[in-house]
Design an enzyme around this catalytic site. Structure first.
Site, mmCIF file in Angstrom:
data_model
loop_
_atom_site.group_PDB
_atom_site.id
_atom_site.type_symbol
_atom_site.label_atom_id
_atom_site.label_comp_id
_atom_site.label_asym_id
_atom_site.label_seq_id
_atom_site.Cartn_x
_atom_site.Cartn_y
_atom_site.Cartn_z
ATOM 1 N N HIS A 1 102.891 -3.449 17.224
ATOM 2 C CA HIS A 1 103.691 -2.452 17.935
ATOM 3 C C HIS A 1 104.378 -3.029 19.166
ATOM 4 O O HIS A 1 103.850 -3.886 19.869
ATOM 5 C CB HIS A 1 102.817 -1.265 18.342
ATOM 6 C CG HIS A 1 101.660 -1.630 19.218
ATOM 7 N ND1 HIS A 1 101.748 -1.686 20.593
ATOM 8 C CD2 HIS A 1 100.380 -1.972 18.918
ATOM 9 C CE1 HIS A 1 100.583 -2.026 21.104
ATOM 10 N NE2 HIS A 1 99.726 -2.214 20.113
ATOM 11 N N ASP A 2 105.601 -2.556 19.372
ATOM 12 C CA ASP A 2 106.396 -2.860 20.567
ATOM 13 C C ASP A 2 106.825 -4.316 20.666
ATOM 14 O O ASP A 2 107.219 -4.775 21.746
ATOM 15 C CB ASP A 2 105.643 -2.448 21.839
ATOM 16 C CG ASP A 2 105.291 -0.974 21.848
ATOM 17 O OD1 ASP A 2 106.214 -0.150 21.936
ATOM 18 O OD2 ASP A 2 104.096 -0.645 21.724
ATOM 19 N N GLY B 1 100.540 -6.996 20.013
ATOM 20 C CA GLY B 1 101.483 -6.040 20.568
ATOM 21 C C GLY B 1 102.282 -6.578 21.740
ATOM 22 O O GLY B 1 101.842 -7.473 22.465
#
Length: 270
Positions: free
Chosen positions: A127-128, A145
């Site tokens: 994520h991100d 992440g």
């Protein structure tokens, strides 16, 4: 049993939600599942047994091979169902068994892959993460992440990148490298944890860098790694390079900008 007719290019066994937005030229392989918030651009091909879900946008002319998971929720215990995103650009190749998660509300809210990237099998993008253009991720590369990867980066097989680490443009990791600090532009590294070995001179030549620009990159390597300077002293030395190497202005500025954004706590790969 007779299966209902599917739109041209979509296999009869694929499950495509009626709310998904697929260009008429998209092809979808057998047993692939595509969720309601997915958008896929012209010329993209999806292999068999893929799951594409979440708020996922995929651009044009991508080649997505079999058994991929794109747009699943982040592996983050704090995630509570927020409508975060995965955005994939154009002309990317994504090989088998890759997993790209959507973003999280604690950061950008979006995971982003740019254009013209070559992603080999079993790659994980958490994520991100933000990945630029023209990168190559060899098999089993794993990004935790919030990782940022610049343009033209090459990651060797089984490279692991710690969360929040940044990789500058044109950098390169050897097989099984583990990155726990920022990797500046142009730097080649290897090891667990990774250590700087050289600069990516051959890659720069292949990309058309002039002799003057490559000489400046060599001088950057010397300032950062060979002359025993502190990081602040190295930045001063690097800032002076444009006087001797007039073609290197954008490269020098890119390096200085990267170093300015490096947190003292994390530091750079040494």
């Amino acid at each position: 049993m007779t299966l209902p007719a599917a739109p041209a290019g979509i296999h009869a066994t694929a499950l495509v939600d009626p709310l998904a937005q697929l260009d008429s030229s998209v092809t979808v392989g057998p047993y692939t599942v595509i969720g309601p918030h997915v958008r896929i651009g012209a010329g993209t091909t999806i292999g068999a047994h893929c799951v594409i879900e979440g708020h996922t946008t995929i651009g044009s002319d991508n080649r997505i091979f079999h058994f991929n998971s794109l747009g699943a929720v982040p592996q983050d215990k704090k995630y509570a169902g927020e409508p975060c995103e995965l955005v994939i650009g154009d002309r990317n190749t994504i090989r088998e068994f890759c997993s790209f998660n959507i973003g999280s509300p604690g950061d950008l809210g979006v995971t982003r892959l740019g254009d013209d990237n070559w992603i080999m099998a079993y790659v994980h993008v958490a994520h991100d993460c933000t990945v630029g253009n023209q990168t190559i991720f060899a098999n089993n590369t794993t990004l935790a992440g919030h990782v940022q990867v610049g343009d033209w980066v090459i990651l060797g097989g089984f490279t692991g990148v710690h969360q929040f680490v940044r990789l500058g443009a044109h950098s390169f990791t050897a097989i099984s490298s583990v990155l726990v600090a920022d990797l500046p532009p142009f730097v080649m590294c290897q090891g667990q944890p990774a250590e700087a070995r050289s600069m990516n001179f051959e890659g720069l030549r292949r990309r058309g860098f002039s002799a003057d620009r490559i000489s400046a990159v060599k001088a950057m390597h010397k300032a950062l790694y060979r002359d025993g300077l502190t990081l602040e002293q190295a930045k001063v030395r690097i800032g002076e390079l444009t006087e001797k190497h007039p073609d290197s202005g954008p490269d020098v500025q890119m390096m200085l900008s990267f170093l300015e954004q490096t947190s003292p706590r994390r530091g750079i790969v040494r």
